[in-house]
Scaffold this active site. Structure first.
Site, PDB file in Angstrom:
ATOM      1  N   VAL A 123      26.033  -1.537  48.471  1.00 26.09           N
ATOM      2  CA  VAL A 123      26.157  -2.596  49.543  1.00 26.09           C
ATOM      3  C   VAL A 123      24.942  -3.475  49.510  1.00 26.09           C
ATOM      4  O   VAL A 123      23.664  -3.437  49.002  1.00 26.09           O
ATOM      5  CB  VAL A 123      26.168  -1.983  50.790  1.00 26.09           C
ATOM      6  CG1 VAL A 123      24.877  -0.995  50.997  1.00 26.09           C
ATOM      7  CG2 VAL A 123      26.772  -2.857  51.901  1.00 26.09           C
ATOM      8  N   CYS A 124      25.309  -5.061  49.711  1.00 21.48           N
ATOM      9  CA  CYS A 124      24.131  -5.945  50.053  1.00 21.48           C
ATOM     10  C   CYS A 124      24.503  -6.750  51.263  1.00 21.48           C
ATOM     11  O   CYS A 124      25.091  -5.931  52.120  1.00 21.48           O
ATOM     12  CB  CYS A 124      24.150  -6.922  48.816  1.00 21.48           C
ATOM     13  SG  CYS A 124      25.335  -7.923  48.632  1.00 21.48           S
ATOM     14  N   ARG A 125      24.304  -7.734  51.450  1.00 20.12           N
ATOM     15  CA  ARG A 125      24.429  -8.658  52.840  1.00 20.12           C
ATOM     16  C   ARG A 125      26.107  -8.969  52.857  1.00 20.12           C
ATOM     17  O   ARG A 125      26.693  -8.573  53.710  1.00 20.12           O
ATOM     18  CB  ARG A 125      23.794  -9.843  53.016  1.00 20.12           C
ATOM     19  CG  ARG A 125      24.036 -10.576  54.324  1.00 20.12           C
ATOM     20  CD  ARG A 125      23.050 -11.766  54.157  1.00 20.12           C
ATOM     21  NE  ARG A 125      23.460 -12.623  55.316  1.00 20.12           N
ATOM     22  CZ  ARG A 125      24.166 -13.702  55.526  1.00 20.12           C
ATOM     23  NH1 ARG A 125      24.836 -14.008  54.863  1.00 20.12           N
ATOM     24  NH2 ARG A 125      24.371 -14.065  56.707  1.00 20.12           N
TER      25      ARG A 125
END
Length: 119
Positions: A68-70
């Site tokens: 996951v990232c932004r």
């Protein structure tokens, strides 16, 4: 290292994630992590992945690692690299932490006295 097109990376939405016992790898930068992250996530910024392969090898290998990232761009690149390198069975989380929050999943922050948020 083999090049994998991020569009070919296995991807799930936040709503498709298992509700418990999820291995979540957050590849955002330290300031983004400190502002707000999933409580059980492991934090290794995208640029640090190659240097921290030993830590990644310690993650469970009997289930996928959800990256996951932004919003999903960096995590797609990270998942592509992890899969190509054979480090873990990585799956990109579409929409990232923005979708995580929208779906009502909990976040915690590292900044005392400041409400957790997704930067």
């Amino acid at each position: 290292m083999a090049v994998v097109n991020p569009a070919e990376v296995p991807t799930v939405s936040v709503s498709e994630l298992p509700s418990e016992d999820v291995v979540l790898l957050d590849v955002r930068e330290p300031d983004e992590w400190a502002a707000g992250h999933a409580p059980e996530a492991v934090h290794i910024p995208l640029g640090d992945l190659p240097a921290r392969v030993a830590e990644l090898a310690e993650l469970p290998d009997d289930k996928p690692v959800y990256v996951v990232c932004r919003s999903g761009g960096r995590s797609a690149r990270a998942a592509a690299w992890l899969n190509a390198a054979g480090v873990v069975d990585a799956v990109n989380v579409a929409g990232g932490m923005k979708s995580w929050l929208t779906e009502g999943r909990s976040i915690v922050g590292d900044r005392e006295g400041v409400r957790a948020e997704v930067l």
